[in-house]
Design a protein around this motif. Structure first.
Motif, PDB file in Angstrom:
ATOM      1  N   VAL A  31       0.849  -1.188   0.000  1.00 44.28           N
ATOM      2  CA  VAL A  31       0.000   0.000   0.000  1.00 44.28           C
ATOM      3  C   VAL A  31       0.888   1.242   0.000  1.00 44.28           C
ATOM      4  O   VAL A  31       1.596   1.506   0.979  1.00 44.28           O
ATOM      5  N   LEU A  32       0.872   1.974  -1.123  1.00 48.66           N
ATOM      6  CA  LEU A  32       1.582   3.246  -1.205  1.00 48.66           C
ATOM      7  C   LEU A  32       0.668   4.343  -0.658  1.00 48.66           C
ATOM      8  O   LEU A  32      -0.483   4.468  -1.074  1.00 48.66           O
ATOM      9  N   VAL A  33       1.192   5.134   0.278  1.00 47.87           N
ATOM     10  CA  VAL A  33       0.388   6.182   0.898  1.00 47.87           C
ATOM     11  C   VAL A  33       0.897   7.545   0.447  1.00 47.87           C
ATOM     12  O   VAL A  33       2.052   7.904   0.701  1.00 47.87           O
ATOM     13  N   ARG A  34       0.021   8.302  -0.230  1.00 44.58           N
ATOM     14  CA  ARG A  34       0.377   9.616  -0.756  1.00 44.58           C
ATOM     15  C   ARG A  34      -0.274  10.724   0.083  1.00 44.58           C
ATOM     16  O   ARG A  34      -1.406  10.562   0.545  1.00 44.58           O
ATOM     17  N   ASN A  35       0.439  11.816   0.249  1.00 44.35           N
ATOM     18  CA  ASN A  35      -0.145  13.018   0.842  1.00 44.35           C
ATOM     19  C   ASN A  35      -0.614  13.904  -0.310  1.00 44.35           C
ATOM     20  O   ASN A  35       0.190  14.495  -1.021  1.00 44.35           O
ATOM     21  N   ASP A  36      -1.941  13.996  -0.480  1.00 40.12           N
ATOM     22  CA  ASP A  36      -2.479  14.671  -1.660  1.00 40.12           C
ATOM     23  C   ASP A  36      -2.723  16.166  -1.449  1.00 40.12           C
ATOM     24  O   ASP A  36      -3.524  16.774  -2.173  1.00 40.12           O
ATOM     25  N   THR A  37      -2.032  16.757  -0.479  1.00 42.35           N
ATOM     26  CA  THR A  37      -2.165  18.196  -0.275  1.00 42.35           C
ATOM     27  C   THR A  37      -1.644  18.974  -1.479  1.00 42.35           C
ATOM     28  O   THR A  37      -0.783  18.488  -2.224  1.00 42.35           O
ATOM     29  N   ARG A  38      -2.174  20.164  -1.648  1.00 42.52           N
ATOM     30  CA  ARG A  38      -1.740  21.029  -2.740  1.00 42.52           C
ATOM     31  C   ARG A  38      -1.213  22.335  -2.161  1.00 42.52           C
ATOM     32  O   ARG A  38      -1.807  22.916  -1.249  1.00 42.52           O
ATOM     33  N   VAL A  39      -0.073  22.793  -2.675  1.00 48.06           N
ATOM     34  CA  VAL A  39       0.535  24.039  -2.212  1.00 48.06           C
ATOM     35  C   VAL A  39      -0.268  25.223  -2.737  1.00 48.06           C
ATOM     36  O   VAL A  39      -0.600  25.285  -3.924  1.00 48.06           O
ATOM     37  N   ILE A  40      -0.591  26.143  -1.856  1.00 46.99           N
ATOM     38  CA  ILE A  40      -1.305  27.347  -2.258  1.00 46.99           C
ATOM     39  C   ILE A  40      -0.310  28.499  -2.431  1.00 46.99           C
ATOM     40  O   ILE A  40       0.822  28.429  -1.924  1.00 46.99           O
ATOM     41  N   PRO A  41      -0.689  29.561  -3.139  1.00 49.35           N
ATOM     42  CA  PRO A  41       0.193  30.736  -3.261  1.00 49.35           C
ATOM     43  C   PRO A  41       0.222  31.479  -1.923  1.00 49.35           C
ATOM     44  O   PRO A  41      -0.378  32.545  -1.761  1.00 49.35           O
ATOM     45  N   ALA A  42       0.924  30.902  -0.968  1.00 51.91           N
ATOM     46  CA  ALA A  42       0.808  31.317   0.434  1.00 51.91           C
ATOM     47  C   ALA A  42       1.727  32.468   0.825  1.00 51.91           C
ATOM     48  O   ALA A  42       1.661  32.955   1.953  1.00 51.91           O
ATOM     49  N   ARG A  43       2.605  32.895  -0.078  1.00 55.29           N
ATOM     50  CA  ARG A  43       3.514  34.000   0.242  1.00 55.29           C
ATOM     51  C   ARG A  43       2.946  35.308  -0.301  1.00 55.29           C
ATOM     52  O   ARG A  43       2.666  35.425  -1.491  1.00 55.29           O
ATOM     53  N   LEU A  44       2.768  36.257   0.598  1.00 54.98           N
ATOM     54  CA  LEU A  44       2.151  37.535   0.251  1.00 54.98           C
ATOM     55  C   LEU A  44       3.075  38.692   0.609  1.00 54.98           C
ATOM     56  O   LEU A  44       3.754  38.645   1.645  1.00 54.98           O
ATOM     57  N   PHE A  45       3.066  39.716  -0.206  1.00 57.53           N
ATOM     58  CA  PHE A  45       3.841  40.925   0.057  1.00 57.53           C
ATOM     59  C   PHE A  45       2.869  42.098   0.116  1.00 57.53           C
ATOM     60  O   PHE A  45       2.055  42.287  -0.793  1.00 57.53           O
ATOM     61  N   GLY A  46       2.952  42.856   1.212  1.00 57.69           N
ATOM     62  CA  GLY A  46       2.019  43.960   1.379  1.00 57.69           C
ATOM     63  C   GLY A  46       2.641  45.161   2.056  1.00 57.69           C
ATOM     64  O   GLY A  46       3.852  45.191   2.332  1.00 57.69           O
ATOM     65  N   LEU A  47       1.801  46.148   2.321  1.00 56.96           N
ATOM     66  CA  LEU A  47       2.221  47.379   2.984  1.00 56.96           C
ATOM     67  C   LEU A  47       1.314  47.624   4.187  1.00 56.96           C
ATOM     68  O   LEU A  47       0.099  47.411   4.117  1.00 56.96           O
ATOM     69  N   LYS A  48       1.920  48.091   5.287  1.00 61.63           N
ATOM     70  CA  LYS A  48       1.117  48.501   6.430  1.00 61.63           C
ATOM     71  C   LYS A  48       0.286  49.716   6.032  1.00 61.63           C
ATOM     72  O   LYS A  48       0.804  50.659   5.423  1.00 61.63           O
ATOM     73  N   GLU A  49      -0.979  49.676   6.374  1.00 59.80           N
ATOM     74  CA  GLU A  49      -1.897  50.723   5.923  1.00 59.80           C
ATOM     75  C   GLU A  49      -1.479  52.118   6.392  1.00 59.80           C
ATOM     76  O   GLU A  49      -1.526  53.084   5.632  1.00 59.80           O
ATOM     77  N   LYS A  50      -1.022  52.229   7.629  1.00 61.50           N
ATOM     78  CA  LYS A  50      -0.734  53.550   8.192  1.00 61.50           C
ATOM     79  C   LYS A  50       0.636  54.088   7.794  1.00 61.50           C
ATOM     80  O   LYS A  50       0.789  55.288   7.535  1.00 61.50           O
ATOM     81  N   THR A  51       1.652  53.211   7.752  1.00 60.33           N
ATOM     82  CA  THR A  51       3.021  53.684   7.551  1.00 60.33           C
ATOM     83  C   THR A  51       3.592  53.389   6.171  1.00 60.33           C
ATOM     84  O   THR A  51       4.598  53.973   5.777  1.00 60.33           O
ATOM     85  N   GLY A  52       2.989  52.450   5.467  1.00 61.06           N
ATOM     86  CA  GLY A  52       3.533  52.066   4.166  1.00 61.06           C
ATOM     87  C   GLY A  52       4.731  51.143   4.260  1.00 61.06           C
ATOM     88  O   GLY A  52       5.375  50.843   3.251  1.00 61.06           O
ATOM     89  N   ALA A  53       5.042  50.654   5.487  1.00 62.47           N
ATOM     90  CA  ALA A  53       6.175  49.736   5.668  1.00 62.47           C
ATOM     91  C   ALA A  53       5.901  48.411   4.966  1.00 62.47           C
ATOM     92  O   ALA A  53       4.766  47.906   4.972  1.00 62.47           O
ATOM     93  N   HIS A  54       6.943  47.842   4.370  1.00 58.36           N
ATOM     94  CA  HIS A  54       6.796  46.577   3.657  1.00 58.36           C
ATOM     95  C   HIS A  54       6.647  45.411   4.637  1.00 58.36           C
ATOM     96  O   HIS A  54       7.336  45.337   5.651  1.00 58.36           O
TER      97      HIS A  54
END
Length: 342
Positions: A55-78
């Motif tokens: 019995v071969l056991v596979r992990n069928d999870t899928r990678v999501i685009p989980a890395r996000l780049f944003g700015l703080k609303e008040k200061t604009g800091a990355h």
């Protein structure tokens, strides 16, 4: 146990930066736990070492685009955010860069009028609970705004589409891929099934628990973060029957193994469930549900190297990794594979 026991030297040139075009053409190291014998093959040869009824056991999870780049609303800091796991509707546990600046109530804009988040809770080590704000379907928004979170040792960030996914990835939710599965393609699975091998899917969404670095000096002091897993009724019944009939259960990768061990250790048999686990497998752990494992070559001092050392032995893994470096095997996510058996 000293974490240094799991360290080893590695030339950076051996770290694979991209997958091979033919997934199953990578190299395969056979490691016999019983006699310590090591052989060099190719991954497509693995069919020769599988038996009808395995019995071969596979992990069928899928990678999501989980890395996000944003700015703080008040200061604009990355701000850089890595989504780790869902806590409840629209609220996720995240690992944040520049985390000290992200406090409760901080608003982060990832894309104006498309995706933003508010910090609800502050935890140690850069962990934050963020509530996301968007219109539509969250995964579709992530596809538009986010990036696939390739490991930091992969410097060649431009990869072919789906390079960092297994061919059987189904259930979205991971921040990293179950990389031992990269070596299988549809044709190889077909050959396995033609030989009488049974294929079972489980799901473990890979988060911080898998790739968090070990920063303590003693293995026992390291704490694993929990990850969500699921085993279906069909999978549980198939696995229980294999155990009853003394047939081999072969996890494809350490995440499949952790799923099986967490479930079996808790219930004494395989039980359909959807829950979390923080199981940490280190030398001294026993007994294992399976006697055979397909895995990649892991980072020095990583929890994954600790797991495979527990499964075989630390002495045998040191021997195998020395052989791998001498024979210039390709290491880590896009690298070559190992088949540990007895």
């Amino acid at each position: 146990m000293d974490v240094k026991e799991f360290d080893y030297p590695l030339d950076e040139s051996l770290i694979a930066q991209f997958p091979l075009k033919e997934r199953s053409s990578c190299r395969l190291m056979l490691v016999n736990k019983a006699n310590g014998r090591i052989e060099d093959k190719h991954f497509y040869d693995i069919v020769d070492y599988l038996k009808p009824g395995d019995v071969l056991v596979r992990n069928d999870t899928r990678v999501i685009p989980a890395r996000l780049f944003g700015l703080k609303e008040k200061t604009g800091a990355h701000v850089e955010v890595l989504i780790l796991k869902q806590l409840e509707d629209d609220t996720y546990e995240c690992l944040c860069g520049n985390a000290k600046t992200i406090k409760v109530g901080t608003n982060i804009i990832f894309k104006e009028n498309v995706l933003s988040a508010t910090c609800l809770k502050v935890l140690d080590e850069g962990i934050r609970h963020l509530k996301f704000h968007y219109q539509g379907i969250f995964l579709e928004v992530l596809e538009e705004v986010g990036e696939t979170p390739l490991p930091p040792y992969i410097h060649q960030k431009e990869q072919e589409e789906n390079a960092y996914q297994t061919v059987y990835a189904r259930h979205s939710g991971s921040s990293a891929a179950p990389t031992a599965g990269f070596h299988f393609d549809d044709e190889l699975f077909k050959k396995c099934e033609e030989k009488g091998v049974i294929i079972v899917d489980v799901t473990l969404h890979i988060g911080l628990g898998t790739f968090r670095p070990v920063k303590v000096s003693k293995v026992e002091e390291h704490k694993m973060h929990s990850e969500q897993y699921e085993i279906s009724e069909i999978a549980a019944n198939t696995l229980n029957l294999a155990l009853k009939e003394h047939r081999r259960i072969i996890p494809i990768g350490t995440t499949s193994m952790r799923t099986l061990e967490a479930n079996f250790k808790k219930y004494g048999r395989f039980v359909p469930t959807k829950e979390s686990t923080d199981i940490f497998i280190t030398p001294g752990y026993e007994p294992f549900v399976s006697s055979t494992l397909i895995t990649n070559f892991h980072l020095p001092k990583s929890t994954l190297l600790m797991l495979v050392s527990a499964f075989s032995s630390l002495e045998l893994m040191k021997k195998a990794y020395e052989h791998a470096t001498e024979e210039k095997y390709r290491f880590f996510s896009f690298g070559d594979a190992m088949f540990i058996y007895d």
